[in-house]
Design a protein around this motif. Structure first.
Motif, PDB file in Angstrom:
ATOM      1  N   GLY A 158       0.812  -1.210   0.000  1.00  0.00           N
ATOM      2  CA  GLY A 158       0.000   0.000   0.000  1.00  0.00           C
ATOM      3  C   GLY A 158       0.842   1.254   0.000  1.00  0.00           C
ATOM      4  O   GLY A 158       0.553   2.223  -0.714  1.00  0.00           O
ATOM      5  N   LEU A 159       1.921   1.255   0.799  1.00  0.00           N
ATOM      6  CA  LEU A 159       2.831   2.402   0.812  1.00  0.00           C
ATOM      7  C   LEU A 159       3.459   2.613  -0.564  1.00  0.00           C
ATOM      8  O   LEU A 159       3.627   3.746  -1.030  1.00  0.00           O
ATOM      9  CB  LEU A 159       3.932   2.188   1.857  1.00  0.00           C
ATOM     10  CG  LEU A 159       3.535   2.326   3.328  1.00  0.00           C
ATOM     11  CD1 LEU A 159       4.675   1.856   4.230  1.00  0.00           C
ATOM     12  CD2 LEU A 159       3.168   3.772   3.662  1.00  0.00           C
ATOM     13  N   ASN A 160       3.798   1.516  -1.202  1.00  0.00           N
ATOM     14  CA  ASN A 160       4.419   1.587  -2.527  1.00  0.00           C
ATOM     15  C   ASN A 160       3.486   2.245  -3.533  1.00  0.00           C
ATOM     16  O   ASN A 160       3.896   3.087  -4.345  1.00  0.00           O
ATOM     17  CB  ASN A 160       4.784   0.171  -2.980  1.00  0.00           C
ATOM     18  CG  ASN A 160       5.594   0.161  -4.255  1.00  0.00           C
ATOM     19  OD1 ASN A 160       6.625   0.801  -4.351  1.00  0.00           O
ATOM     20  ND2 ASN A 160       5.122  -0.594  -5.249  1.00  0.00           N
ATOM     21  N   THR A 161       2.208   1.883  -3.475  1.00  0.00           N
ATOM     22  CA  THR A 161       1.222   2.498  -4.368  1.00  0.00           C
ATOM     23  C   THR A 161       0.949   3.945  -3.974  1.00  0.00           C
ATOM     24  O   THR A 161       0.828   4.834  -4.829  1.00  0.00           O
ATOM     25  CB  THR A 161      -0.090   1.698  -4.350  1.00  0.00           C
ATOM     26  OG1 THR A 161       0.161   0.383  -4.845  1.00  0.00           O
ATOM     27  CG2 THR A 161      -1.161   2.367  -5.201  1.00  0.00           C
ATOM     28  N   ALA A 162       0.867   4.198  -2.664  1.00  0.00           N
ATOM     29  CA  ALA A 162       0.562   5.556  -2.180  1.00  0.00           C
ATOM     30  C   ALA A 162       1.549   6.576  -2.735  1.00  0.00           C
ATOM     31  O   ALA A 162       1.178   7.704  -3.080  1.00  0.00           O
ATOM     32  CB  ALA A 162       0.573   5.575  -0.660  1.00  0.00           C
ATOM     33  N   ALA A 163       2.810   6.192  -2.821  1.00  0.00           N
ATOM     34  CA  ALA A 163       3.842   7.126  -3.277  1.00  0.00           C
ATOM     35  C   ALA A 163       3.659   7.554  -4.731  1.00  0.00           C
ATOM     36  O   ALA A 163       4.233   8.549  -5.163  1.00  0.00           O
ATOM     37  CB  ALA A 163       5.221   6.497  -3.097  1.00  0.00           C
ATOM     38  N   THR A 164       2.839   6.825  -5.475  1.00  0.00           N
ATOM     39  CA  THR A 164       2.632   7.164  -6.884  1.00  0.00           C
ATOM     40  C   THR A 164       1.465   8.127  -7.095  1.00  0.00           C
ATOM     41  O   THR A 164       1.288   8.642  -8.200  1.00  0.00           O
ATOM     42  CB  THR A 164       2.372   5.900  -7.714  1.00  0.00           C
ATOM     43  OG1 THR A 164       1.090   5.341  -7.348  1.00  0.00           O
ATOM     44  CG2 THR A 164       3.457   4.865  -7.490  1.00  0.00           C
ATOM     45  N   LEU A 165       0.666   8.354  -6.055  1.00  0.00           N
ATOM     46  CA  LEU A 165      -0.511   9.205  -6.209  1.00  0.00           C
ATOM     47  C   LEU A 165      -0.114  10.679  -6.228  1.00  0.00           C
ATOM     48  O   LEU A 165       0.898  11.082  -5.661  1.00  0.00           O
ATOM     49  CB  LEU A 165      -1.512   8.930  -5.088  1.00  0.00           C
ATOM     50  CG  LEU A 165      -2.004   7.472  -4.957  1.00  0.00           C
ATOM     51  CD1 LEU A 165      -3.076   7.372  -3.883  1.00  0.00           C
ATOM     52  CD2 LEU A 165      -2.534   6.943  -6.294  1.00  0.00           C
ATOM     53  N   LYS A 166      -0.931  11.474  -6.836  1.00  0.00           N
ATOM     54  CA  LYS A 166      -0.630  12.899  -7.009  1.00  0.00           C
ATOM     55  C   LYS A 166      -1.652  13.798  -6.330  1.00  0.00           C
ATOM     56  O   LYS A 166      -1.787  14.968  -6.673  1.00  0.00           O
ATOM     57  CB  LYS A 166      -0.589  13.234  -8.500  1.00  0.00           C
ATOM     58  CG  LYS A 166       0.338  12.363  -9.333  1.00  0.00           C
ATOM     59  CD  LYS A 166       1.793  12.476  -8.884  1.00  0.00           C
ATOM     60  CE  LYS A 166       2.695  11.611  -9.767  1.00  0.00           C
ATOM     61  NZ  LYS A 166       4.117  11.647  -9.290  1.00  0.00           N
ATOM     62  N   SER A 167      -2.351  13.259  -5.346  1.00  0.00           N
ATOM     63  CA  SER A 167      -3.388  14.053  -4.683  1.00  0.00           C
ATOM     64  C   SER A 167      -3.436  13.705  -3.199  1.00  0.00           C
ATOM     65  O   SER A 167      -2.605  12.939  -2.699  1.00  0.00           O
ATOM     66  CB  SER A 167      -4.747  13.796  -5.340  1.00  0.00           C
ATOM     67  OG  SER A 167      -5.104  12.434  -5.184  1.00  0.00           O
ATOM     68  N   ASN A 168      -4.435  14.209  -2.519  1.00  0.00           N
ATOM     69  CA  ASN A 168      -4.546  14.073  -1.077  1.00  0.00           C
ATOM     70  C   ASN A 168      -4.635  12.623  -0.623  1.00  0.00           C
ATOM     71  O   ASN A 168      -5.479  11.853  -1.078  1.00  0.00           O
ATOM     72  CB  ASN A 168      -5.791  14.840  -0.600  1.00  0.00           C
ATOM     73  CG  ASN A 168      -6.142  14.557   0.849  1.00  0.00           C
ATOM     74  OD1 ASN A 168      -6.809  13.588   1.144  1.00  0.00           O
ATOM     75  ND2 ASN A 168      -5.695  15.426   1.740  1.00  0.00           N
ATOM     76  N   LEU A 169      -3.745  12.258   0.287  1.00  0.00           N
ATOM     77  CA  LEU A 169      -3.800  10.978   0.987  1.00  0.00           C
ATOM     78  C   LEU A 169      -2.966  11.125   2.253  1.00  0.00           C
ATOM     79  O   LEU A 169      -1.796  11.515   2.185  1.00  0.00           O
ATOM     80  CB  LEU A 169      -3.257   9.828   0.133  1.00  0.00           C
ATOM     81  CG  LEU A 169      -3.225   8.468   0.845  1.00  0.00           C
ATOM     82  CD1 LEU A 169      -4.634   7.958   1.105  1.00  0.00           C
ATOM     83  CD2 LEU A 169      -2.414   7.446   0.046  1.00  0.00           C
ATOM     84  N   ILE A 170      -3.573  10.836   3.399  1.00  0.00           N
ATOM     85  CA  ILE A 170      -2.876  10.944   4.679  1.00  0.00           C
ATOM     86  C   ILE A 170      -2.749   9.551   5.276  1.00  0.00           C
ATOM     87  O   ILE A 170      -3.742   8.841   5.433  1.00  0.00           O
ATOM     88  CB  ILE A 170      -3.644  11.865   5.645  1.00  0.00           C
ATOM     89  CG1 ILE A 170      -3.786  13.268   5.047  1.00  0.00           C
ATOM     90  CG2 ILE A 170      -2.943  11.916   6.998  1.00  0.00           C
ATOM     91  CD1 ILE A 170      -4.775  14.148   5.787  1.00  0.00           C
ATOM     92  N   ILE A 171      -1.524   9.163   5.589  1.00  0.00           N
ATOM     93  CA  ILE A 171      -1.272   7.879   6.237  1.00  0.00           C
ATOM     94  C   ILE A 171      -0.789   8.172   7.650  1.00  0.00           C
ATOM     95  O   ILE A 171       0.304   8.698   7.843  1.00  0.00           O
ATOM     96  CB  ILE A 171      -0.222   7.060   5.467  1.00  0.00           C
ATOM     97  CG1 ILE A 171      -0.712   6.782   4.048  1.00  0.00           C
ATOM     98  CG2 ILE A 171       0.089   5.759   6.199  1.00  0.00           C
ATOM     99  CD1 ILE A 171       0.375   6.280   3.118  1.00  0.00           C
TER     100      ILE A 171
END
Length: 583
Positions: A158-171
């Protein structure tokens, strides 16, 4: 007398007008109602006490359900539920059973998933963020994940995918330095370094994966958490907020014994002592006796492996004596199985200790790494029973899962002698993996003769009806046999032992003096042992009745209700037998 602030909270919007002093008082009130309830009902104590302030701050700053929070495991969501319209389930004993111990979308628009297993929140949140963006919707998406859950492979994916996003996401990484027990694994050294340097350590797991990062040391301070959340609300890119909290905060017994109070049965609130301690003999004692005997007397090169559930088998008893042979891989079921496969391939005899409801996460490893490679790994499987605390923890699917993997032998002992014999057999056979279903009932004992895991064991030889009681249901078969005798039916009672490979010779022999075979199993009928027996007799005159659980996710029903629904009471079984014989 001053009215409790909690009385005024019907939804998160009611928090917005409170002062910091009032929010702090609310935190104290919530902590007390949490303890009042779980001391009576049992439940997750430490995880919930540790996130009271964090949860209040989230709902004070953000605007749920427009802003969305996904709780990993969700066993720490009690305060969230209290603040989102479900407080009566903590305030009124008559309503204690109204809500699940985990998030549940059917309860509230503030919940999004039925979650009771670990390491899922980040992957879920990434999917929600993408859906928000593609549909041009608004709102923050936050995943709350504990440090223990970060050891699960899906969390890292999930972290690996999260790093590819270009918008709001808070972990939000909720770091209390604990899993169910202590944390195990290399990433925890990095978390420790980050805590000790206030997030400034040069090594940073999250930054290395391409994520923005901020550290909050005082995660149990409301003012600090409110400020931290305000600073990142509506952020336009993925960020990790690494928050240091204290598991069990505010309750001395939970702080003194963090592992025991991760989840606890009902306890005395003043002392923390268990109200109804179980002092009876357990199958765990048998397991440890075999471990010590094999290691000390037989010099078997065994190892013990667990995936963050040492308490289920009291494995620290073994680990303290043989630390070089004890491995806790953290919350990483897949790793536990493939780690064992590597050991077995090189000549060790690993035993992996699992809960059936968690082991499902390692299905590919069971099939591919063990089954195909025919590696002699022993897997102990606990929790195989019909229960309905919540839909995420179901102990009925292990038989269908394990008994149908080619080359894997799934055994169901009925006594402590059989359990010991099966463990010893497994540790010395070389044909492939073996799983052993630890009985879910009280310890039974019986002399062991003519032990062969591939043959049915006849407990009582009769005729007309054969009762096959799998594992913990052998006593039920014996009870039915006793009551059938009152109806002049002398039924045979059989302990099947092997759930994977049917004893064709033994089953064929029953045809000579029996017209009905009855299978009893504390597992799903679909894909289960009884289904195999029915298929075996399919083209013969033998009639077969299968009793077991329906293929479904049970939720908040009592065990007694389920046993009655599934017709697993002696009277119901006897009625069905009499009806079948009358045909």
């Amino acid at each position: 007398m001053k009215t409790p602030i909690l009385n005024t909270i019907e939804s998160p919007t009611n928090l917005k007008s409170l002062t910091l002093t009032e929010l702090t008082a609310l935190a104290a009130e919530i902590r007390q109602v949490l303890l009042n309830k779980v001391s009576q009902t049992g439940g997750h104590v430490g995880p919930n006490l540790g996130v009271v302030e964090l949860t209040i701050a989230f709902h004070y700053v953000f605007d749920s359900p427009i802003d969305k929070v996904v709780w990993d495991v969700s066993h720490q969501s009690y305060t969230h539920k209290i603040l989102t319209g479900r407080k009566q389930a903590w305030l009124d004993p008559a309503h204690y059973d109204d809500v699940s111990g985990y998030t549940a979308p059917e309860e509230s628009p503030h919940d999004y998933f039925n979650i009771g297993h670990t390491s899922t929140s980040i992957a879920l949140a990434t999917g929600m963020a993408v859906a928000r963006d593609l549909q041009a919707k608004q709102g923050n998406v936050m995943a709350v994940i504990g440090d223990g859950s970060l050891s699960g492979g899906l969390a890292l994916e999930g972290l690996n995918t999260a790093a590819t996003l270009k918008s709001n996401l808070i972990i939000l990484a909720n770091d209390n330095g604990r899993s169910i027990a202590e944390d195990h694994g290399g990433l925890y050294q990095n978390l420790k370094e980050l805590r000790e340097t206030n997030g400034q350590a040069s090594n940073n797991l999250f930054k290395a994966m391409g994520l923005d990062y901020r550290y909050v040391d005082q995660g149990n301070d409301l003012a600090t958490m409110i400020a931290a959340f305000k600073a990142i609300k509506d952020i336009d890119h993925p960020i990790v907020l690494h928050v240091h909290t204290e598991k069990g905060r505010g309750y001395a017994p939970a702080l003194a014994n963090e592992e025991a109070f991760h989840w606890h049965v009902p306890f005395d609130l003043k002392t923390g002592q268990t109200l109804h301690p179980n002092t009876k003999e357990s199958y765990t004692d048998t397991i440890h006796a075999v471990l010590e005997g094999e290691l000390t007397n037989q010099h078997t090169p065994l190892t013990a492996i667990t995936a963050a559930i040492p308490g289920m088998y009291d494995l620290k008893r073994f680990g303290n004596r043989h630390p070089e042979r004890y491995f806790d891989v953290g919350i990483a079921e897949q790793e536990s199985i493939t780690f064992a496969a590597g050991q077995a391939q090189q000549g060790l005899r690993p035993i992996v200790f699992h809960s059936g409801t968690f082991l499902q996460r390692a299905y590919d490893q069971l099939s591919h790494d063990l089954g195909i490679n025919k590696l002699p790994v022993t897997i102990m499987v606990a929790g195989g029973s019909i229960s309905a605390g919540d839909p995420t923890h179901q102990g009925i699917f292990d038989v269908a899962m394990l008994a149908n993997i080619p080359g894997l032998t799934y055994l169901a002992p009925t006594t402590k002698e059989e359990l010991a014999a099966m463990m010893r057999w497994s540790l010395h056979q070389t044909t492939g993996p073996v799983a052993i279903r630890v009985p879910s009932n009280a310890v039974h004992s019986a002399d062991l003769t003519d032990f062969d895991v591939h043959q049915l064991r006849t407990v009582h030889a009769g005729q007309q009806v054969a009762l096959l009681g799998v594992g913990s249901l052998l006593p039920l078969a014996e009870q039915v046999q006793g009551q059938l005798a009152e109806h002049q039916i002398d039924a045979t009672v059989i302990d099947p032992r092997n759930l994977s490979d049917l004893d064709a010779t033994g089953l064929t022999a029953l045809q000579a003096h029996h017209q009905l075979v009855v299978t009893l199993e504390e597992a799903s009928l679909s894909g289960g042992f009884g289904e195999k027996v029915s298929r075996f007799y399919g083209d013969t005159d033998m009639h077969v009745l299968n009793f077991g659980a329906a293929k479904r996710f049970n939720d908040r029903e009592t065990t007694a209700e389920l046993w009655h629904e599934f017709k697993l009471t002696p009277d119901q079984i006897i009625t069905a037998i009499q009806k079948a014989l009358a045909k």
